[in-house]
Design a protein around this motif. Structure first.
Motif, PDB file in Angstrom:
ATOM      1  N   LYS A  24     -10.454   0.268  -2.048  1.00 54.24           N
ATOM      2  CA  LYS A  24     -10.409  -1.188  -2.251  1.00 54.24           C
ATOM      3  C   LYS A  24     -10.118  -1.900  -0.933  1.00 54.24           C
ATOM      4  CE  LYS A  24      -7.946  -4.757  -4.869  1.00 54.24           C
ATOM      5  NZ  LYS A  24      -6.866  -5.014  -5.867  1.00 54.24           N
ATOM      6  N   ASN A  25      -9.170  -1.365  -0.167  1.00 52.45           N
ATOM      7  CA  ASN A  25      -8.845  -1.961   1.128  1.00 52.45           C
ATOM      8  C   ASN A  25     -10.029  -1.924   2.087  1.00 52.45           C
ATOM      9  OD1 ASN A  25      -6.199  -2.593   0.437  1.00 52.45           O
ATOM     10  ND2 ASN A  25      -5.373  -0.666   1.229  1.00 52.45           N
ATOM     11  N   MET A  26     -10.793  -0.838   2.049  1.00 53.60           N
ATOM     12  CA  MET A  26     -11.953  -0.725   2.930  1.00 53.60           C
ATOM     13  C   MET A  26     -12.956  -1.842   2.662  1.00 53.60           C
ATOM     14  SD  MET A  26     -11.410   1.747   5.006  1.00 53.60           S
ATOM     15  CE  MET A  26     -13.003   1.542   5.784  1.00 53.60           C
ATOM     16  N   HIS A  27     -13.062  -2.243   1.424  1.00 54.94           N
ATOM     17  CA  HIS A  27     -14.027  -3.283   1.053  1.00 54.94           C
ATOM     18  C   HIS A  27     -13.496  -4.704   1.279  1.00 54.94           C
ATOM     19  CE1 HIS A  27     -17.183  -0.786  -0.604  1.00 54.94           C
ATOM     20  NE2 HIS A  27     -16.310  -0.127  -1.345  1.00 54.94           N
ATOM     21  N   PHE A  28     -12.193  -4.897   1.057  1.00 58.36           N
ATOM     22  CA  PHE A  28     -11.705  -6.272   0.972  1.00 58.36           C
ATOM     23  C   PHE A  28     -10.688  -6.695   2.024  1.00 58.36           C
ATOM     24  CE2 PHE A  28     -12.890  -5.125  -3.452  1.00 58.36           C
ATOM     25  CZ  PHE A  28     -13.920  -6.048  -3.610  1.00 58.36           C
ATOM     26  N   SER A  29     -10.010  -5.753   2.682  1.00 59.46           N
ATOM     27  CA  SER A  29      -9.009  -6.153   3.670  1.00 59.46           C
ATOM     28  C   SER A  29      -9.669  -6.516   4.997  1.00 59.46           C
ATOM     29  CB  SER A  29      -8.004  -5.029   3.909  1.00 59.46           C
ATOM     30  OG  SER A  29      -7.061  -5.416   4.897  1.00 59.46           O
ATOM     31  N   ASN A  30      -9.103  -7.513   5.669  1.00 65.34           N
ATOM     32  CA  ASN A  30      -9.576  -7.895   7.004  1.00 65.34           C
ATOM     33  C   ASN A  30      -8.533  -7.568   8.070  1.00 65.34           C
ATOM     34  OD1 ASN A  30     -12.167  -9.028   6.379  1.00 65.34           O
ATOM     35  ND2 ASN A  30     -11.109 -10.771   5.459  1.00 65.34           N
ATOM     36  N   ASN A  31      -7.532  -6.787   7.703  1.00 65.89           N
ATOM     37  CA  ASN A  31      -6.499  -6.409   8.653  1.00 65.89           C
ATOM     38  C   ASN A  31      -6.805  -5.024   9.219  1.00 65.89           C
ATOM     39  OD1 ASN A  31      -4.550  -8.656   8.501  1.00 65.89           O
ATOM     40  ND2 ASN A  31      -4.424  -8.057   6.347  1.00 65.89           N
ATOM     41  N   PRO A  32      -7.003  -4.928  10.532  1.00 61.70           N
ATOM     42  CA  PRO A  32      -7.407  -3.655  11.158  1.00 61.70           C
ATOM     43  C   PRO A  32      -6.498  -2.485  10.821  1.00 61.70           C
ATOM     44  CG  PRO A  32      -7.560  -5.443  12.731  1.00 61.70           C
ATOM     45  CD  PRO A  32      -6.896  -6.010  11.523  1.00 61.70           C
ATOM     46  N   PHE A  81       0.831  -1.201   0.000  1.00 70.52           N
ATOM     47  CA  PHE A  81       0.000   0.000   0.000  1.00 70.52           C
ATOM     48  C   PHE A  81       0.868   1.255   0.000  1.00 70.52           C
ATOM     49  CE2 PHE A  81      -3.449   2.471   2.527  1.00 70.52           C
ATOM     50  CZ  PHE A  81      -3.922   3.037   1.359  1.00 70.52           C
ATOM     51  N   PHE A  82       1.767   1.342   0.973  1.00 68.48           N
ATOM     52  CA  PHE A  82       2.598   2.536   1.092  1.00 68.48           C
ATOM     53  C   PHE A  82       3.626   2.641  -0.035  1.00 68.48           C
ATOM     54  CE2 PHE A  82       1.034   2.527   5.502  1.00 68.48           C
ATOM     55  CZ  PHE A  82       0.704   3.863   5.620  1.00 68.48           C
ATOM     56  N   PHE A  83       4.159   1.507  -0.470  1.00 63.78           N
ATOM     57  CA  PHE A  83       5.133   1.550  -1.559  1.00 63.78           C
ATOM     58  C   PHE A  83       4.470   1.968  -2.873  1.00 63.78           C
ATOM     59  CE2 PHE A  83       9.132  -1.001  -0.294  1.00 63.78           C
ATOM     60  CZ  PHE A  83       9.131  -0.443   0.964  1.00 63.78           C
ATOM     61  N   THR A  84       3.255   1.501  -3.110  1.00 59.68           N
ATOM     62  CA  THR A  84       2.555   1.898  -4.333  1.00 59.68           C
ATOM     63  C   THR A  84       2.234   3.388  -4.313  1.00 59.68           C
ATOM     64  OG1 THR A  84       1.576  -0.306  -4.565  1.00 59.68           O
ATOM     65  CG2 THR A  84       0.554   1.468  -5.816  1.00 59.68           C
ATOM     66  N   ILE A  85       1.824   3.889  -3.158  1.00 60.69           N
ATOM     67  CA  ILE A  85       1.589   5.332  -3.024  1.00 60.69           C
ATOM     68  C   ILE A  85       2.872   6.087  -3.348  1.00 60.69           C
ATOM     69  CG2 ILE A  85       1.158   7.173  -1.348  1.00 60.69           C
ATOM     70  CD1 ILE A  85      -0.790   5.226   0.053  1.00 60.69           C
ATOM     71  N   ASN A  86       4.000   5.599  -2.840  1.00 61.98           N
ATOM     72  CA  ASN A  86       5.270   6.271  -3.118  1.00 61.98           C
ATOM     73  C   ASN A  86       5.693   6.121  -4.579  1.00 61.98           C
ATOM     74  OD1 ASN A  86       7.610   7.802  -2.304  1.00 61.98           O
ATOM     75  ND2 ASN A  86       8.783   5.898  -2.431  1.00 61.98           N
ATOM     76  N   ASP A  87       5.337   4.993  -5.224  1.00 65.92           N
ATOM     77  CA  ASP A  87       5.611   4.844  -6.659  1.00 65.92           C
ATOM     78  C   ASP A  87       5.040   6.036  -7.422  1.00 65.92           C
ATOM     79  OD1 ASP A  87       6.695   2.369  -6.099  1.00 65.92           O
ATOM     80  OD2 ASP A  87       4.978   1.225  -6.843  1.00 65.92           O
ATOM     81  N   TYR A  88       3.808   6.385  -7.092  1.00 67.36           N
ATOM     82  CA  TYR A  88       3.146   7.486  -7.802  1.00 67.36           C
ATOM     83  C   TYR A  88       3.651   8.844  -7.345  1.00 67.36           C
ATOM     84  CZ  TYR A  88       0.144   4.550 -10.546  1.00 67.36           C
ATOM     85  OH  TYR A  88      -0.304   3.645 -11.478  1.00 67.36           O
ATOM     86  N   ASN A  89       4.092   8.931  -6.096  1.00 64.84           N
ATOM     87  CA  ASN A  89       4.726  10.168  -5.649  1.00 64.84           C
ATOM     88  C   ASN A  89       6.035  10.400  -6.416  1.00 64.84           C
ATOM     89  OD1 ASN A  89       2.731  10.745  -3.795  1.00 64.84           O
ATOM     90  ND2 ASN A  89       3.809   9.826  -2.061  1.00 64.84           N
ATOM     91  N   ILE A  90       6.777   9.311  -6.650  1.00 65.44           N
ATOM     92  CA  ILE A  90       8.016   9.396  -7.428  1.00 65.44           C
ATOM     93  C   ILE A  90       7.707   9.852  -8.846  1.00 65.44           C
ATOM     94  CG2 ILE A  90       9.785   7.968  -8.540  1.00 65.44           C
ATOM     95  CD1 ILE A  90       9.984   6.392  -5.911  1.00 65.44           C
ATOM     96  N   VAL A 116      -4.937   7.626  -7.236  1.00 64.59           N
ATOM     97  CA  VAL A 116      -4.476   6.253  -7.029  1.00 64.59           C
ATOM     98  C   VAL A 116      -4.563   5.880  -5.548  1.00 64.59           C
ATOM     99  CG1 VAL A 116      -2.431   4.767  -7.051  1.00 64.59           C
ATOM    100  CG2 VAL A 116      -3.001   6.125  -9.066  1.00 64.59           C
ATOM    101  N   LYS A 117      -4.130   6.795  -4.690  1.00 64.17           N
ATOM    102  CA  LYS A 117      -4.185   6.529  -3.249  1.00 64.17           C
ATOM    103  C   LYS A 117      -5.626   6.271  -2.806  1.00 64.17           C
ATOM    104  CE  LYS A 117      -3.079   9.832  -0.222  1.00 64.17           C
ATOM    105  NZ  LYS A 117      -2.250  10.681   0.677  1.00 64.17           N
ATOM    106  N   TYR A 118      -6.553   7.068  -3.315  1.00 66.97           N
ATOM    107  CA  TYR A 118      -7.961   6.887  -2.969  1.00 66.97           C
ATOM    108  C   TYR A 118      -8.478   5.550  -3.483  1.00 66.97           C
ATOM    109  CZ  TYR A 118     -13.013   7.498  -2.885  1.00 66.97           C
ATOM    110  OH  TYR A 118     -14.360   7.317  -2.677  1.00 66.97           O
TER     111      TYR A 118
END
Length: 344
Positions: free
Chosen positions: A296-304, A206-215, A289-291
């Motif tokens: 997507k995480n809000m719908h599908f992730s089960n990690n708090p 998640f954070f690395f992909t956000i940084n990919d686009y920041n780069i 992209v971040k949004y």
């Protein structure tokens, strides 16, 4: 899953379910003033509690934005009040990014001898969460006084490495990059030390992909507006926290045009998202992209922890949309243009 973890998931998803709807956005688009926007938010949305004691007749743009940002901060702070090292670490990350934003804003004002304007836009709600001496910072008029105000903070060792040149100029972009490198480094170390398995993979990606686009966005901006050399551009990137390989980054830094940079990015695995998000300006791409990832995480992730930080980014995007609506009303922009700038 522990009761605490389940509570985090439930609370974050409950808040997510109360976000602004398409109907809300359409109603806000036709508002004719900041007061009308404020009134709608107060009477028809989840912002009602935050705006209860505020009069529509007295509100102005800056005050409304400050109140909404404060509300967002306190919302996330409430989610982090659980006995979890990940939660407290994510809270520290949010505070640290706010601190970096304010440091960079101060340095920009310092370069134009306008530091007297700093305190008027400072988010006072972070004062008790920061080790920066806000009173000293508000009264600083040169870099030495600025350093004195930040000497108790985690950023001091970086900031003291710099000094204004003979024309009183500072390498602000370089400073900003080193500060964010510290913040991302601490966050990555925390994730690797306190999580494992799917939770670790989701957070890192998640954070690395956000940084990919920041780069990607930073390369576009530094090349277009600052005409920096490929080596100078590369030195201003967070290279330790990305899924992009070195060859791809080198190619983008050496590209001759924005179109070439786009083409290189779109040929990467994560870069394919560009074709799916819809955007008006290149600067829109990273937040969109971040949004998209957060939603997507809000719908599908089960990690708090993943759901918690994703909710923060969704709520942050909603706030950006409200600010866009306020600016559209203030400058009497065409509703279709304002609507195209909203991230949904």
């Amino acid at each position: 899953m522990s009761k605490t973890s389940f509570a985090v998931l439930t609370k974050a998803r409950s808040k997510f379910g109360k976000r602004l709807t398409e109907k809300d956005y359409q109603s806000l688009l036709v508002c004719q003033s900041v007061g009308e926007i404020m009134s709608y938010l107060k009477n028809n949305t989840h912002y009602s509690k935050a705006l209860t004691d505020v009069s529509e007749r007295e509100i102005h743009r800056g005050r409304l934005e400050a109140l909404l940002r404060q509300n967002l901060f306190y919302e996330f702070d409430s989610l982090c009040r659980y006995d979890s090292s990940v939660s407290s670490g994510l809270s520290s990350y949010i505070i640290s990014t706010l601190e970096v934003e304010q440091i960079v804003r101060f340095l920009i004002l310092l370069s134009s001898n306008s530091t007297d304007k700093f305190i008027y836009q400072f988010p006072g709600y972070i004062s008790k969460h920061t080790e920066i001496d806000v009173n000293k910072l508000a009264n600083a008029t040169n870099y030495e006084e600025f350093l004195n105000a930040t000497q108790s903070s985690q950023f001091y060792d970086i900031l003291k490495q710099f000094s204004p040149d003979e024309k009183n100029r500072l390498p602000i972009s370089d400073i900003e990059n080193k500060l964010y490198d510290l913040v991302f480094g601490k966050l990555t170390k925390l994730i690797k030390a306190t999580t494992k398995g799917q939770e670790k993979r989701e957070l890192i990606n998640f954070f690395f992909t956000i940084n990919d686009y920041n780069i990607f966005s930073r390369i576009l901006r530094l090349k277009k507006y600052y005409k920096l050399s490929p080596d100078d551009i590369k030195s201003n990137l967070l290279l330790n926290y990305t899924n992009l390989n070195e060859r791809t980054i080198d190619m983008m830094c050496k590209a001759e045009s924005s179109g070439e940079i786009f083409s290189i990015m779109q040929n990467t695995h994560n870069g394919r998202l560009i074709d799916k998000i819809g955007y008006v300006y290149a600067s829109d791409i990273s937040p969109r992209v971040k949004y998209r990832l957060a939603k997507k995480n809000m719908h599908f992730s089960n990690n708090p922890s993943v759901v918690m930080i994703s909710y923060m980014f969704v709520a942050e995007t909603e706030l950006m949309n409200i600010i866009t609506l306020i600016e559209g009303t203030r400058y009497e922009l065409d509703n279709k243009l304002t609507q195209s700038l909203l991230i949904k």
